[in-house]
Design a protein around this motif. Structure first.
Motif, PDB file in Angstrom:
ATOM      1  N   LEU A 153       0.808  -1.215   0.000  1.00 29.33           N
ATOM      2  CA  LEU A 153       0.000   0.000   0.000  1.00 29.33           C
ATOM      3  C   LEU A 153       0.844   1.268   0.000  1.00 29.33           C
ATOM      4  CD1 LEU A 153      -3.051   0.754   0.151  1.00 29.33           C
ATOM      5  CD2 LEU A 153      -2.780   0.861   2.645  1.00 29.33           C
ATOM      6  N   ILE A 154       2.084   1.173   0.441  1.00 32.84           N
ATOM      7  CA  ILE A 154       2.931   2.366   0.571  1.00 32.84           C
ATOM      8  C   ILE A 154       2.976   3.175  -0.720  1.00 32.84           C
ATOM      9  CG2 ILE A 154       5.315   3.163   0.892  1.00 32.84           C
ATOM     10  CD1 ILE A 154       5.659   0.906   2.950  1.00 32.84           C
ATOM     11  N   GLU A 155       3.171   2.498  -1.839  1.00 30.78           N
ATOM     12  CA  GLU A 155       3.292   3.202  -3.121  1.00 30.78           C
ATOM     13  C   GLU A 155       1.974   3.797  -3.595  1.00 30.78           C
ATOM     14  OE1 GLU A 155       6.031   3.796  -4.601  1.00 30.78           O
ATOM     15  OE2 GLU A 155       7.406   2.470  -3.506  1.00 30.78           O
ATOM     16  N   ARG A 156       0.867   3.382  -2.995  1.00 37.85           N
ATOM     17  CA  ARG A 156      -0.439   3.839  -3.474  1.00 37.85           C
ATOM     18  C   ARG A 156      -1.087   4.866  -2.548  1.00 37.85           C
ATOM     19  NH1 ARG A 156      -1.099  -1.766  -3.655  1.00 37.85           N
ATOM     20  NH2 ARG A 156      -2.925  -1.703  -2.280  1.00 37.85           N
ATOM     21  N   LEU A 157      -0.330   5.355  -1.578  1.00 33.72           N
ATOM     22  CA  LEU A 157      -0.898   6.282  -0.605  1.00 33.72           C
ATOM     23  C   LEU A 157      -0.948   7.727  -1.099  1.00 33.72           C
ATOM     24  CD1 LEU A 157       0.744   4.903   2.672  1.00 33.72           C
ATOM     25  CD2 LEU A 157      -1.640   4.653   1.961  1.00 33.72           C
ATOM     26  N   GLY A 158      -0.279   8.006  -2.201  1.00 36.83           N
ATOM     27  CA  GLY A 158      -0.291   9.362  -2.735  1.00 36.83           C
ATOM     28  C   GLY A 158       0.520  10.348  -1.927  1.00 36.83           C
ATOM     29  N   LEU A 159       1.505   9.859  -1.184  1.00 37.51           N
ATOM     30  CA  LEU A 159       2.327  10.720  -0.335  1.00 37.51           C
ATOM     31  C   LEU A 159       3.490  11.308  -1.123  1.00 37.51           C
ATOM     32  CD1 LEU A 159       2.419   8.400   2.799  1.00 37.51           C
ATOM     33  CD2 LEU A 159       0.989  10.428   2.463  1.00 37.51           C
ATOM     34  N   PRO A 160       4.114  12.382  -0.642  1.00 32.65           N
ATOM     35  CA  PRO A 160       5.293  12.935  -1.317  1.00 32.65           C
ATOM     36  C   PRO A 160       6.389  11.884  -1.461  1.00 32.65           C
ATOM     37  CG  PRO A 160       4.485  14.461   0.343  1.00 32.65           C
ATOM     38  CD  PRO A 160       3.717  13.186   0.529  1.00 32.65           C
ATOM     39  N   MET A 163      -1.984   3.912  11.673  1.00 37.53           N
ATOM     40  CA  MET A 163      -2.897   3.589  10.577  1.00 37.53           C
ATOM     41  C   MET A 163      -2.771   4.686   9.528  1.00 37.53           C
ATOM     42  SD  MET A 163      -6.270   2.122  12.567  1.00 37.53           S
ATOM     43  CE  MET A 163      -6.170   3.125  14.065  1.00 37.53           C
ATOM     44  N   CYS A 164      -2.521   4.287   8.296  1.00 32.70           N
ATOM     45  CA  CYS A 164      -2.275   5.268   7.233  1.00 32.70           C
ATOM     46  C   CYS A 164      -3.161   4.965   6.038  1.00 32.70           C
ATOM     47  CB  CYS A 164      -0.799   5.217   6.827  1.00 32.70           C
ATOM     48  SG  CYS A 164      -0.336   6.481   5.622  1.00 32.70           S
ATOM     49  N   TRP A 165      -3.821   6.000   5.519  1.00 31.53           N
ATOM     50  CA  TRP A 165      -4.667   5.862   4.342  1.00 31.53           C
ATOM     51  C   TRP A 165      -4.224   6.780   3.207  1.00 31.53           C
ATOM     52  CZ3 TRP A 165      -6.312   6.847   9.280  1.00 31.53           C
ATOM     53  CH2 TRP A 165      -6.426   8.199   9.631  1.00 31.53           C
ATOM     54  N   GLY A 166      -3.331   7.697   3.519  1.00 36.81           N
ATOM     55  CA  GLY A 166      -2.755   8.536   2.475  1.00 36.81           C
ATOM     56  C   GLY A 166      -3.697   9.610   1.974  1.00 36.81           C
ATOM     57  N   VAL A 167      -3.359  10.132   0.820  1.00 34.44           N
ATOM     58  CA  VAL A 167      -4.136  11.206   0.192  1.00 34.44           C
ATOM     59  C   VAL A 167      -5.074  10.562  -0.822  1.00 34.44           C
ATOM     60  CG1 VAL A 167      -4.018  13.379  -1.072  1.00 34.44           C
ATOM     61  CG2 VAL A 167      -2.184  12.753   0.504  1.00 34.44           C
ATOM     62  N   THR A 168      -6.295  10.255  -0.384  1.00 34.04           N
ATOM     63  CA  THR A 168      -7.260   9.555  -1.225  1.00 34.04           C
ATOM     64  C   THR A 168      -8.604  10.271  -1.159  1.00 34.04           C
ATOM     65  OG1 THR A 168      -7.934   8.123   0.606  1.00 34.04           O
ATOM     66  CG2 THR A 168      -6.124   7.343  -0.775  1.00 34.04           C
ATOM     67  N   GLY A 180      -1.161  12.791  15.643  1.00 31.54           N
ATOM     68  CA  GLY A 180      -0.664  12.716  14.276  1.00 31.54           C
ATOM     69  C   GLY A 180      -0.064  14.025  13.847  1.00 31.54           C
ATOM     70  N   SER A 181       0.696  13.955  12.757  1.00 30.50           N
ATOM     71  CA  SER A 181       1.345  15.148  12.231  1.00 30.50           C
ATOM     72  C   SER A 181       0.749  15.592  10.898  1.00 30.50           C
ATOM     73  CB  SER A 181       2.846  14.893  12.057  1.00 30.50           C
ATOM     74  OG  SER A 181       3.063  13.773  11.222  1.00 30.50           O
ATOM     75  N   ASN A 182      -0.204  14.817  10.359  1.00 32.78           N
ATOM     76  CA  ASN A 182      -0.853  15.200   9.100  1.00 32.78           C
ATOM     77  C   ASN A 182      -2.213  14.518   9.031  1.00 32.78           C
ATOM     78  OD1 ASN A 182      -0.484  12.487   7.888  1.00 32.78           O
ATOM     79  ND2 ASN A 182       1.689  13.048   7.927  1.00 32.78           N
ATOM     80  N   ASP A 183      -2.940  14.755   7.919  1.00 29.78           N
ATOM     81  CA  ASP A 183      -4.297  14.239   7.782  1.00 29.78           C
ATOM     82  C   ASP A 183      -4.366  12.894   7.065  1.00 29.78           C
ATOM     83  OD1 ASP A 183      -5.390  16.497   9.010  1.00 29.78           O
ATOM     84  OD2 ASP A 183      -5.401  17.611   7.109  1.00 29.78           O
ATOM     85  N   SER A 184      -3.217  12.299   6.764  1.00 27.46           N
ATOM     86  CA  SER A 184      -3.212  11.053   6.005  1.00 27.46           C
ATOM     87  C   SER A 184      -3.015   9.829   6.883  1.00 27.46           C
ATOM     88  CB  SER A 184      -2.103  11.091   4.945  1.00 27.46           C
ATOM     89  OG  SER A 184      -0.828  11.177   5.559  1.00 27.46           O
ATOM     90  N   ALA A 185      -2.911  10.027   8.202  1.00 29.90           N
ATOM     91  CA  ALA A 185      -2.645   8.913   9.104  1.00 29.90           C
ATOM     92  C   ALA A 185      -2.957   9.333  10.531  1.00 29.90           C
ATOM     93  CB  ALA A 185      -1.184   8.484   9.005  1.00 29.90           C
ATOM     94  N   ILE A 186      -3.082   8.344  11.419  1.00 27.17           N
ATOM     95  CA  ILE A 186      -3.138   8.624  12.852  1.00 27.17           C
ATOM     96  C   ILE A 186      -2.156   7.714  13.567  1.00 27.17           C
ATOM     97  CG2 ILE A 186      -5.506   9.482  12.884  1.00 27.17           C
ATOM     98  CD1 ILE A 186      -6.357   6.819  14.095  1.00 27.17           C
ATOM     99  N   GLU A 187      -1.706   8.184  14.707  1.00 30.06           N
ATOM    100  CA  GLU A 187      -0.788   7.451  15.555  1.00 30.06           C
ATOM    101  C   GLU A 187      -1.529   7.172  16.859  1.00 30.06           C
ATOM    102  OE1 GLU A 187       2.346  10.311  15.689  1.00 30.06           O
ATOM    103  OE2 GLU A 187       2.591  10.256  13.505  1.00 30.06           O
ATOM    104  N   VAL A 188      -1.612   5.910  17.238  1.00 25.08           N
ATOM    105  CA  VAL A 188      -2.410   5.503  18.390  1.00 25.08           C
ATOM    106  C   VAL A 188      -1.478   5.148  19.541  1.00 25.08           C
ATOM    107  CG1 VAL A 188      -4.217   3.973  19.238  1.00 25.08           C
ATOM    108  CG2 VAL A 188      -4.152   4.609  16.805  1.00 25.08           C
ATOM    109  N   ILE A 189      -1.701   5.794  20.680  1.00 31.32           N
ATOM    110  CA  ILE A 189      -0.834   5.623  21.842  1.00 31.32           C
ATOM    111  C   ILE A 189      -1.677   5.472  23.107  1.00 31.32           C
ATOM    112  CG2 ILE A 189       1.109   6.877  20.849  1.00 31.32           C
ATOM    113  CD1 ILE A 189       0.233   9.370  22.316  1.00 31.32           C
ATOM    114  N   ASP A 190      -1.035   5.074  24.179  1.00 34.42           N
ATOM    115  CA  ASP A 190      -1.675   5.041  25.481  1.00 34.42           C
ATOM    116  C   ASP A 190      -2.121   6.456  25.846  1.00 34.42           C
ATOM    117  OD1 ASP A 190      -1.472   5.354  28.599  1.00 34.42           O
ATOM    118  OD2 ASP A 190      -1.570   3.186  28.262  1.00 34.42           O
TER     119      ASP A 190
END
Length: 292
Positions: A136-143, A176-181, A205-215
């Protein structure tokens, strides 16, 4: 609004005893490479006995080796504050990690979304992904720089991601990452709702294409405060550099919270000072002004 000081203004702030810095879009260049001026500042921090602490959403082994092995770097806060570690030994000094059980439960909640997004496990200093996530990495539309970084920093597991979770000593966090879709908003809402079912978790998170899940207890700011207290360094003698929403707690907790010039509006509003952008070595420029 923050009190903005020129990055080279002598005596702009009290000399720090410990410096914390986010990596991506803060310490690193926009293309995720190391900037010579920033690395020269690490040399100076080491010479002057000032601690440098990478404080990042990255897994520890995804931090550039030149930073990980630098004499100034004796401690690190990877995975958004889920752990504090000794840089050389990689011993976990503070453990506020997600843990395997909650990671598996979260995975079960989002399994129906995995055809359209990845589920990655940050554990034992590395990032693990399964074959689906890798493809999926190549299809996320990321820089391009972000795509290359993800390729270089992921460990592909031979089997389902559950196996990596069960085999890990310390599951620090998940991503969890979904990229620019076109359906990014829908995926973001579903992923955040799944996290919200467990009040002991939170997402950042640092952008709108993913979230980081922590305690829910974990943050860069909490880790900063714990490390300062453990080392006997007054929090007022700490300095922190950041650019994005997951740096807010760190900038608030530091004695001097500094936003790089490319930081998001929320961080600029919270920071004590604003320096040049990451492309302009804002980290080094600000410290040059403080250290004289």
């Amino acid at each position: 609004m923050p009190a903005s000081a020129p990055p080279d203004a002598p005596g702009a702030r009290e000399r720090p005893r410990i410096v914390f810095a986010d990596m991506d879009d803060t310490f690193l260049a926009p293309d995720k490479t190391l900037l010579p001026r920033n690395m020269a500042m690490l040399d100076r921090l080491a010479e002057e006995g000032i601690e440098f602490v990478p404080c990042t959403g990255r897994a520890w082994h995804a931090v550039p080796e030149e930073v990980r092995r630098h004499p100034a770097t004796r401690y690190a806060i990877p995975s958004d504050g889920s752990v504090v570690i000794g840089a050389a030994s990689e011993e976990v000094l503070l453990d506020q990690s997600l843990g395997g059980e909650r990671a598996l439960t979260l995975l079960s909640r989002v399994r129906g979304l995995l055809g359209r997004m990845s589920f990655e496990v940050y554990a034992d200093g590395r990032v693990f992904t399964d074959m689906h996530g890798w493809g999926l990495i190549e299809r996320l539309g990321l820089p391009a720089a972000q795509t290359a970084y993800m390729r270089a920093s992921r460990t592909l597991v031979d089997g389902p991601i559950e196996e990596a979770i069960r085999a890990a000593r310390t599951v620090e966090r998940v991503g969890m990452c979904w990229g620019v879709t076109p359906n990014a908003h829908e995926l973001a809402a579903a992923a955040r709702a799944a996290v919200g079912e467990d009040p002991t978790l939170r997402h950042t998170g640092s952008n709108d294409s993913a979230i980081e899940v922590i305690d829910a207890r974990a943050s860069k700011g909490a880790a900063l405060a714990w490390l300062c207290d453990s080392l006997g360094i007054p929090r007022g003698r700490s300095m922190a550099f950041g650019d994005s929403p997951n740096d807010l707690e760190m900038v608030r907790a530091a004695g001097d919270g500094v936003a790089v010039g490319n930081a998001c509006e929320a961080l600029v509003a919270e920071a004590d000072h604003v320096t040049a952008t990451n492309a302009e070595s804002g980290f080094a420029r600000y410290l040059e002004g403080v250290l004289g």
